[in-house]
Motif scaffolding. Sequence first.
Motif, PDB file in Angstrom:
ATOM      1  N   GLN A 249       0.846  -1.189   0.000  1.00 38.60           N
ATOM      2  CA  GLN A 249       0.000   0.000   0.000  1.00 38.60           C
ATOM      3  C   GLN A 249       0.884   1.244   0.000  1.00 38.60           C
ATOM      4  O   GLN A 249       1.766   1.397   0.850  1.00 38.60           O
ATOM      5  CB  GLN A 249      -0.906  -0.014   1.236  1.00 38.60           C
ATOM      6  N   SER A 250       0.708   2.111  -1.002  1.00 38.01           N
ATOM      7  CA  SER A 250       1.477   3.348  -1.183  1.00 38.01           C
ATOM      8  C   SER A 250       2.960   3.083  -1.427  1.00 38.01           C
ATOM      9  O   SER A 250       3.774   4.014  -1.355  1.00 38.01           O
ATOM     10  CB  SER A 250       1.313   4.295   0.013  1.00 38.01           C
ATOM     11  N   ASP A 318       0.088  10.288  -0.842  1.00 36.61           N
ATOM     12  CA  ASP A 318      -0.091   8.860  -1.103  1.00 36.61           C
ATOM     13  C   ASP A 318      -0.172   8.018   0.157  1.00 36.61           C
ATOM     14  O   ASP A 318      -0.333   6.791   0.084  1.00 36.61           O
ATOM     15  CB  ASP A 318       1.000   8.340  -2.041  1.00 36.61           C
ATOM     16  N   SER A 320      -2.496   8.747   2.355  1.00 37.04           N
ATOM     17  CA  SER A 320      -3.848   9.044   2.853  1.00 37.04           C
ATOM     18  C   SER A 320      -4.675   7.771   3.043  1.00 37.04           C
ATOM     19  O   SER A 320      -5.671   7.778   3.789  1.00 37.04           O
ATOM     20  CB  SER A 320      -4.562  10.001   1.897  1.00 37.04           C
ATOM     21  N   SER A 321      -4.262   6.685   2.378  1.00 38.15           N
ATOM     22  CA  SER A 321      -5.030   5.445   2.517  1.00 38.15           C
ATOM     23  C   SER A 321      -4.791   4.762   3.861  1.00 38.15           C
ATOM     24  O   SER A 321      -5.539   3.874   4.257  1.00 38.15           O
ATOM     25  CB  SER A 321      -4.673   4.477   1.373  1.00 38.15           C
TER      26      SER A 321
END
Length: 380
Positions: A249-250, A318, A320-321
């Motif tokens: 993730q990211s 990036d 923010s998830s």
Amino acid sequence: MKSNGNVGSEIVRTLVATIAILFIVTSSPAMGQTISASPSVANPWDEITVTYSGAPGFDSDWMAMFNVDEANENYREWYYLNGNESGTLTFTAPNEVGSYEFRMFENWAGGGGYNDIATSNVVGVQIEPVNPVTITAYPRIVAPGGLIGVTYSGAPGFDSDWMAMYEAGAANEDYGEWYYLNGNETGTLTFTAPVEDGSREFRMFRNWAGGGGYNDIARSNSILVESSLALGCDWESFTPDQSAFVGQQSGVFPLRDSPFVAGSYLVLVGPAGKNGLDLPPESWNAFGPYQLLGGHKYRASIEPPQGGSLRFEEDPADLSSYSDPSPEYSSVYARNNCPGDIWYAICLQLVEPAGVPGSEERYVDPCEEDPTSPACLFLM
């Protein structure tokens, strides 16, 4: 006869007076000699331009440099004027700090002696450069054997200007690793941290070949060589295989100890071998300190060459998830952007925790508790 005698006496007196005047005129220096020296302030070994006019015109008229108030017999650099009544001479500023002037003398070969006939303005010679010199050493904390970058500007520009590493408080003669600047007025040098722990600094010197000696013209900030800082750190290795980050993730991995208590942190980065197991690293660089704010997210990107730089970003888009940490904590994520087959490890070392809102905790000056602590070093 008496009258004629008076006339004769007057003629004799007139002739005597005329001869006396002629004697004075022909044996005295010409009037109106001037000497001008520039610049009015110079560094050791700088050129000083001296212009003059009204010299008597003898081949052995001469001019010399003197310390202000020094006797005429104690001259320094000097030149004959070679019959020139006006002209320009070039002198070299002494290596000693002080005030200097230039004096003109008449006809040494004809017995003119040490009676000066003109004196210039005063020129001050100072160790500190007219144009300021700056030296910056980084990182502020480094392991023994680690690389230290030193940037500089404003060097005098002589081929034999030089810079050396010193233990804090050491005499200028007791230098460590050193390099000539080779005429460069600005640039960057790379030094290797010594094996002994302690505070180090870097000093610049001018024109060794020209006699500049051990009078430093600038000093850097202090850096700390510290072997134990990494031992108490919880190191985590990151692969150089960029494909490993693609599925993340990211494109980052969260640090194992994340989230961290909010506060001020040093970020240590060092090579961990080809399998990521060489921990703690034999050498490392320290970056920061960074202020990690409660409730925020941070990305630490290890960058080439050889993990020598770190990109540390607060709340990049990036991330923010990922969910936000609680107000008392900060989340940190990392990746290794260095090409090749070497893993790099990262570790966060707490310098000063943030006070908990509403508590009675107050700031304590770390220099009072331990002047050699990392927290104190970064306040200097």
